[in-house]
Structure formats: structure tokens, C-alpha cells
Motif scaffolding. Structure first.
Motif, mmCIF file in Angstrom:
data_model
loop_
_atom_site.group_PDB
_atom_site.id
_atom_site.type_symbol
_atom_site.label_atom_id
_atom_site.label_comp_id
_atom_site.label_asym_id
_atom_site.label_seq_id
_atom_site.Cartn_x
_atom_site.Cartn_y
_atom_site.Cartn_z
ATOM 1 N N GLY A 28 3.343 53.532 -7.046
ATOM 2 C CA GLY A 28 2.606 52.271 -7.066
ATOM 3 C C GLY A 28 2.070 51.825 -5.722
ATOM 4 N N SER A 38 -2.295 42.086 -5.136
ATOM 5 C CA SER A 38 -1.020 42.281 -5.832
ATOM 6 C C SER A 38 -0.800 43.763 -6.075
ATOM 7 C CB SER A 38 -0.991 41.514 -7.162
ATOM 8 O OG SER A 38 -1.977 42.025 -8.046
ATOM 9 N N SER A 39 0.474 44.149 -6.014
ATOM 10 C CA SER A 39 0.865 45.536 -6.270
ATOM 11 C C SER A 39 2.209 45.537 -6.984
ATOM 12 C CB SER A 39 0.984 46.334 -4.967
ATOM 13 O OG SER A 39 -0.250 46.405 -4.299
ATOM 14 N N THR A 40 2.455 46.583 -7.761
ATOM 15 C CA THR A 40 3.747 46.743 -8.435
ATOM 16 C C THR A 40 4.329 48.099 -8.067
ATOM 17 O OG1 THR A 40 3.057 45.360 -10.306
ATOM 18 C CG2 THR A 40 4.951 46.801 -10.639
ATOM 19 N N LEU A 41 5.503 48.062 -7.464
ATOM 20 C CA LEU A 41 6.220 49.291 -7.125
ATOM 21 C C LEU A 41 7.273 49.555 -8.200
ATOM 22 C CD1 LEU A 41 6.762 48.732 -3.286
ATOM 23 C CD2 LEU A 41 4.892 49.927 -4.429
ATOM 24 N N VAL A 42 7.346 50.795 -8.649
ATOM 25 C CA VAL A 42 8.282 51.155 -9.716
ATOM 26 C C VAL A 42 9.202 52.261 -9.223
ATOM 27 C CG1 VAL A 42 8.517 52.034 -12.065
ATOM 28 C CG2 VAL A 42 6.622 50.495 -11.496
ATOM 29 N N TRP A 52 16.007 46.521 -3.001
ATOM 30 C CA TRP A 52 14.732 46.780 -2.344
ATOM 31 C C TRP A 52 14.750 46.253 -0.921
ATOM 32 C CZ3 TRP A 52 10.737 49.600 -4.345
ATOM 33 C CH2 TRP A 52 10.753 49.870 -5.720
ATOM 34 N N GLU A 67 15.850 41.106 -5.225
ATOM 35 C CA GLU A 67 15.050 42.215 -5.740
ATOM 36 C C GLU A 67 15.961 43.407 -6.005
ATOM 37 O OE1 GLU A 67 12.222 41.748 -6.748
ATOM 38 O OE2 GLU A 67 11.519 39.980 -5.678
ATOM 39 N N THR A 71 11.676 47.415 -10.723
ATOM 40 C CA THR A 71 10.281 47.038 -10.503
ATOM 41 C C THR A 71 10.201 45.949 -9.440
ATOM 42 O OG1 THR A 71 9.693 47.552 -12.800
ATOM 43 C CG2 THR A 71 8.180 46.144 -11.565
ATOM 44 N N LEU A 72 9.301 46.142 -8.463
ATOM 45 C CA LEU A 72 9.107 45.158 -7.402
ATOM 46 C C LEU A 72 7.651 44.721 -7.405
ATOM 47 C CD1 LEU A 72 10.110 43.641 -4.841
ATOM 48 C CD2 LEU A 72 9.352 45.636 -3.523
ATOM 49 N N SER A 73 7.427 43.411 -7.567
ATOM 50 C CA SER A 73 6.073 42.864 -7.523
ATOM 51 C C SER A 73 5.791 42.331 -6.121
ATOM 52 C CB SER A 73 5.909 41.744 -8.553
ATOM 53 O OG SER A 73 6.044 42.252 -9.873
ATOM 54 N N VAL A 75 2.798 40.451 -3.677
ATOM 55 C CA VAL A 75 1.549 39.695 -3.762
ATOM 56 C C VAL A 75 1.152 39.146 -2.395
ATOM 57 C CG1 VAL A 75 1.890 39.055 -6.179
ATOM 58 C CG2 VAL A 75 2.759 37.566 -4.376
#
Length: 262
Positions: A28, A38-42, A52, A67, A71-73, A75
Motif C-alpha cells: 500500500g 490518504s493511504s492505506t497500509l495492509v 505500527w 495502531e 490495517t493502518l490508515s 491521511v
């Protein structure tokens, strides 16, 4: 078992074996525009509890409070940021993922083109230079209209300095620039003005007058360019007439034969 008595058992002891910590891998990451992003790390393939972490320099990492899911959002980043996950299974030693980076691309700036000039039609050349841009050159464009509404030609050069040659009409130039994933932007517009060859034209109004108080109206026709009237008393040596830059021109109060030209 004691003698003839029945056998008996002690209390039970339990030895718990925990799985080895496995960090897994993160997907991600990539490039984002400056702010408003915005990004989503999985995290996947992991074994154990998750924590995280983030860093501004890829060296010193800090825990991200709360966290702990896969999944980490992320922004509204304004600077490039590095991420990793620390995974711990029971009493096993923690395992850490590889570092991933979310790169923040600054806003694209088109920059300024220098090199505006005027050339004579036909065999000519001019050098245009782009400066002050943020991002890479996508292409140059030329147009016969200053607002690029008509006659647009894409010139697929990615250089910052371009030489244009042999123009026959006034032409306008600009550059399209793009920085990473941010929207493209255009530079200022440069103008190469093409002048047509000067044409002297024809003077009418030759006449004969009496010496002293007289006036004669001279008219220039069929010319192209800016006018400067000249006079001569011998048709050999010529001199500019002050402030005589329009047609018609009025010659007055002559006492000797005089020739005129523009």
C-alpha cells in the motif's frame, strides 16, 4: 503406588509453546500529493500481535498509539514518512517488517520561460530556457495564439532549454511540467515575435515651388515598418529629419532644391 495401595497422580504442570513471531509484509505504500492525501497500509502473512511505527528519517521509529490492527490508515501527510510493523507472538522475540515509504510529492510548479525576442522572418533562431519549475518537463508546446486556443503543436522534448529556428510567423511557447503524482502545471508563455522584411515603399509629391514661403505634402505608400524621413541637398549625403516619423510629411519654407526619402 505404595505397596498394595492404589496408584495416585500428582497435580498437573502445563508447558505452553507459543508460535514464533512472524512480521509478514506491508503493501500500500507509494507516492501521494502534498497534503489532502490518504493511504492505506495492509500487513499480511504475520503471526503475533501488531504495533505500527513511523519515522521521518527511516532510522528513528516511534510507536503509533492505538495502531495494532493489520490495517493502518494514513491521511494528510505533508512530508515523506517511513513505516514498519513490529510483531510479537507470546514470549517469542519480536519480528519487524521491512520499511515502506509513503513519498509526498510537492505541488508541481510550471516555472518561467526566458528568451522572448523579435526575429526577422526566414532564417532565424532563438533560445528559450525554463527555470523555477518544480517537477519534470513532460513536453513543450507551441501555438499561433497567445492563449493556446488554436494552432497548438505538442513538441515532445523533455529538456529545459530549447532552440527554435526558421520561424515565419509570431509563435508562442509554454512547457507542461509534472511532479510525481501531483497534477501537471504549465509554465509562463514565451513569445517569439516574427517581423516581416522592411519595405521602403514609394514617395509621392515631387513638385517645384517658389523659394521662401512654401509647403509640399509628401506621402509614403506601400511601405512596411516604422518610418524615418530623411533629406539631402545633393542626393548623396542624407540626414534624419527630427520627429519626422509619420506619413504624410510636410516640407516647408525651402530655399534650395531638396531630395526626400523614408
Amino acid at each position: 503406588k505404595s505397596g498394595a495401595c492404589s496408584e495416585a497422580y500428582s497435580d498437573e504442570a502445563l508447558i505452553t509453546v507459543t508460535a514464533q513471531s512472524v512480521a509478514g509484509s506491508i503493501t500500500g505504500a507509494g507516492h501521494v500529493c502534498y497534503s489532502g492525501n490518504s493511504s492505506t497500509l495492509v500487513l499480511s502473512g504475520n503471526t503475533g500481535t501488531i504495533q505500527w511505527q513511523s519515522s521521518a528519517n527511516s532510522t528513528s521509529f516511534s510507536d503509533l498509539s492505538g495502531e495494532t490492527t493489520d490495517t493502518l490508515s494514513v491521511v494528510n501527510l505533508t512530508t515523506t514518512t517511513y513505516y514498519r510493523a513490529v510483531v510479537t507472538s507470546g514470549l517469542s522475540a519480536a519480528d519487524t517488517t521491512s520499511i515502506v515509504v509513503i513519498t509526498v510529492d510537492p505541488v508541481t510548479v510550471g516555472g518561467t520561460i526566458s528568451g522572448d525576442t523579435t526575429v526577422c522572418t526566414g532564417s532565424n533562431s532563438a533560445v528559450l530556457t525554463l527555470s523555477g519549475n518544480v517537477g519534470s518537463v513532460v513536453k513543450w508546446q507551441s501555438s499561433t495564439s497567445s492563449d493556446f486556443s488554436t494552432g497548438v503543436t505538442d513538441l515532445f522534448d523533455t529538456v529545459t532549454t530549447r532552440t527554435v529556428t526558421d520561424l515565419s510567423t509570431t509563435t508562442y511557447y509554454r512547457v507542461q511540467v509534472k511532479n510525481g503524482v501531483t497534477p501537471a502545471a504549465y509554465s509562463t508563455v514565451a513569445t517569439i515575435t516574427v517581423s516581416q522584411p522592411s519595405q521602403g515603399g514609394t514617395v509621392s509629391g515631387s513638385t517645384t515651388v517658389c523659394t521662401g514661403s512654401n509647403t509640399t505634402r509628401l506621402t509614403l505608400n506601400g511601405y512596411l515598418g516604422a518610418i524615418q524621413w530623411q533629406s539631402s541637398t545633393d542626393n548623396i549625403n542624407w540626414g534624419d529629419i527630427a520627429n519626422a516619423t509619420t506619413s504624410p510629411y510636410t516640407a516647408s519654407n525651402l530655399t534650395v532644391k531638396t531630395w526626400y526619402r523614408a
